[in-house]
Scaffold this motif. Sequence first.
Motif, PDB file in Angstrom:
ATOM      1  N   ILE A 116       0.848  -1.199   0.000  1.00 29.40           N
ATOM      2  CA  ILE A 116       0.000   0.000   0.000  1.00 29.40           C
ATOM      3  C   ILE A 116       0.879   1.244   0.000  1.00 29.40           C
ATOM      4  CG2 ILE A 116      -1.875  -1.182   1.224  1.00 29.40           C
ATOM      5  CD1 ILE A 116      -1.009   0.303   3.756  1.00 29.40           C
ATOM      6  N   GLU A 117       0.256   2.386  -0.336  1.00 33.52           N
ATOM      7  CA  GLU A 117       0.959   3.661  -0.309  1.00 33.52           C
ATOM      8  C   GLU A 117       1.060   4.164   1.132  1.00 33.52           C
ATOM      9  OE1 GLU A 117       2.434   5.046  -2.888  1.00 33.52           O
ATOM     10  OE2 GLU A 117       1.757   3.339  -4.101  1.00 33.52           O
ATOM     11  N   GLU A 145       0.354   6.970   2.473  1.00 34.60           N
ATOM     12  CA  GLU A 145      -0.804   7.731   2.937  1.00 34.60           C
ATOM     13  C   GLU A 145      -1.996   6.847   3.298  1.00 34.60           C
ATOM     14  OE1 GLU A 145      -0.414   8.177  -1.612  1.00 34.60           O
ATOM     15  OE2 GLU A 145       0.879   8.292   0.165  1.00 34.60           O
ATOM     16  N   GLN A 146      -1.937   5.574   2.921  1.00 39.21           N
ATOM     17  CA  GLN A 146      -3.032   4.656   3.256  1.00 39.21           C
ATOM     18  C   GLN A 146      -2.868   4.029   4.642  1.00 39.21           C
ATOM     19  OE1 GLN A 146      -2.512   2.429  -0.642  1.00 39.21           O
ATOM     20  NE2 GLN A 146      -4.750   2.384  -0.489  1.00 39.21           N
ATOM     21  N   GLU A 194      -2.885   3.600   8.618  1.00 41.29           N
ATOM     22  CA  GLU A 194      -3.781   4.089   9.668  1.00 41.29           C
ATOM     23  C   GLU A 194      -3.072   4.027  11.009  1.00 41.29           C
ATOM     24  OE1 GLU A 194      -7.472   2.017   9.729  1.00 41.29           O
ATOM     25  OE2 GLU A 194      -7.754   2.087   7.551  1.00 41.29           O
ATOM     26  N   ALA A 204      -2.207  -1.450   8.443  1.00 45.32           N
ATOM     27  CA  ALA A 204      -2.638  -1.458   7.043  1.00 45.32           C
ATOM     28  C   ALA A 204      -3.945  -2.227   6.962  1.00 45.32           C
ATOM     29  CB  ALA A 204      -1.578  -2.113   6.166  1.00 45.32           C
ATOM     30  N   ARG A 205      -4.958  -1.586   6.406  1.00 50.23           N
ATOM     31  CA  ARG A 205      -6.260  -2.236   6.274  1.00 50.23           C
ATOM     32  C   ARG A 205      -6.404  -2.790   4.861  1.00 50.23           C
ATOM     33  NH1 ARG A 205     -10.662  -1.907   9.356  1.00 50.23           N
ATOM     34  NH2 ARG A 205      -9.770  -0.138  10.490  1.00 50.23           N
ATOM     35  N   LYS A 206      -6.798  -4.047   4.787  1.00 49.83           N
ATOM     36  CA  LYS A 206      -7.009  -4.679   3.490  1.00 49.83           C
ATOM     37  C   LYS A 206      -8.465  -5.099   3.366  1.00 49.83           C
ATOM     38  CE  LYS A 206      -2.371  -6.516   2.607  1.00 49.83           C
ATOM     39  NZ  LYS A 206      -1.591  -7.729   2.288  1.00 49.83           N
TER      40      LYS A 206
END
Length: 688
Positions: free
Chosen positions: A96-97, A99-100, A102, A114-116
């Motif tokens: 992920i980037e 900025e993604q 949390e 990281a939310r997937k």
Amino acid sequence: MRLLFEIGMEELPARFLKQALNDLKSNLETKLNNDRIKFDEIKTYGTPRRLVLDVHNLAETQEDLNLVNMGPAKNVAYVNGELSRAGLGFAKSQGIEPEQLEIVSTPKGEYIAARKYMKGKSTKELLPEILKSLVLELNFPKSMKWSDKKLRFARPVQWFLALCDSEVVPFEIEGIVSGNKSRGHRFFGKEFEVSTPEEYFTKIRENNVIIDLDERRALVKDLVAKCAEAGEQVHIEDELLDEVTNLIEYPCPIVGSFNSDFLEVPQEVLIISMQVHQRYFPILDSNGKLLPKFVVVRNGIESSDFVRKGNEKVLSARLADARFFYQEDLKHPLSDNVEKLKTVVFQKDLGTIYQKIERSKEVANYLIDVLGCTDRKEDILRTVYLAKADLVSNMIGEKEFTKLQGFMGADYALKSGENERVSLGIKEHYYPRFQGDLLPTEMEGIIAGIADRIDTLVGCFGVGVIPSGSKDPFALRRAALGIANIIVNSKLNLSLKALVNKSLDTLSKDGVLKRDRAEVEKEVLDFFKQRALNIFSDMKYSKDIISAVLEKDCDNLVDALERIKALEEFVKKEEFGKLLPILKRVGNISKDHTDIIINPELLKEDIEKELYQFSIELNEKVSLALENKNYLEYLAELINGKDIINNYFDKIIVMDKDEAIKNNRLSQLRFLTEIFTKMADLNQIEER
């Protein structure tokens, strides 16, 4: 949704069928779970020509994926408001980037995460690849390739039927395309087409195939049993029943006969010949005597004189061979065979079977003395000497009737002039051959059996041939279980450690021991301990009680069983339930203390002195009880101490500031723990 999947093929070997179905079911469960596809149950069906999976209430879509993967702490991931190398590395690893990322608050602080999220796909979209991989990944003990195909399978694959409700699940493997067609019985059925899984089960039966293994087995057993006339019984062994069930799609029993002249051969020989070579069920009279009749199960729906006559002809040839080999064996005494065993290798590092016999004779001599059987010494040693002689007979060696090992030796021994004790011992030294089998009844078979098995067990450990997982080529687990079962059943006052060391002596003397002696001894005794745990568990004793006893001592299995019985009875008493927490408290406080020497001068409080005096007296009483093997008395004496120990804990602080007093009190508790664990590790017993 309901999924039906059938793999059609040429006839599968009988021994492959059940394992293949189990593996298919297990693999499909794993794949569906990994793909987040819910289902209620998977049923399996099978015949020699088909493997069938039936999945009920299959979800229409995968469950959505919504995962939060935790990364490093916020203060590690960010430095001066900027992502650190740790933070950037975590984002990259999650795909992920930055900025993604949390920030997630937890009881331990703030962490980056990281939310997937992934929307679930349609199950029908995923099924083609799932079913295809099931076929490609299925393994067999032996596989083959055929024609120009690269696919490896137990037998050539002919068709795939794959239906999800009324829709075909499309896939293809090397030109074999899935569809909605199946095939019935090879000779009494035809190819048919189905539109739903439900229709398949109707049409497959109409085409004379019973696909349910349990139903087919029950039908075979029932039909075969009904072939017996008044005063007769069909001899049905489970192993043969399973094999026949796995060889047919529809059973049709046919009764055949053979020349009664063959009955001059021992009936066990004839029965084995029928079962092993021809897969026939023998017919006996009401007294268990073999009649010149048998039942063959045809894979079909109707009887046939042609089939009956063909089987009778084949069986006559088999029985003629058996009679010839039997008569040849009787032309010389059994003892003549022993010399031939010098050329038969038992195991490459352990030498020949003759060497094994010589070692077993030494162990047998030891057992004769220990068990007080000197009056039968001659017969026992003769049994050991002849026990393996039938292995090089025509009947066992040429016909490969391994099931008749021991039985043929017993028969040949009698006909060679050996006495009945020796004959019985030769047969019984193989008992038990499997879990739940007969056990030897006389000392000839008992001692010969133990001597033979302990040489196998210790010898294989001694050269590094040790069971691992499912690999146990010399059946060492069965050997250890056999020894343990014989000892317990015959109530032999025998030390396992001494027995193992006697075997080690013979192996060392023979020059075949390759590994460190002390290491082998420990490994073999640990191996016995696990087998003993299994045996006593099968007797329905509580596992915590078994472990408590065996962890303390399992050298004498008969004595261990008596301790287990006493504990099993005693733990039901209310008073023991009150004592158990006290025992555990004493054990837990003193577990890291090893000294049991108590200095009476450091006992300042009256209750300390009282407990000290009680401990000394208790130790004398329980030692006497254990010496007399009076385990219930030992346990009763322990109960007498619960009030005084409770009073001690109420008034005494064990962890005194004075180091000497503290250690003295710990020694006192450690001394009590030693008393409490003389018979068993009572700390392992669970509260009832």
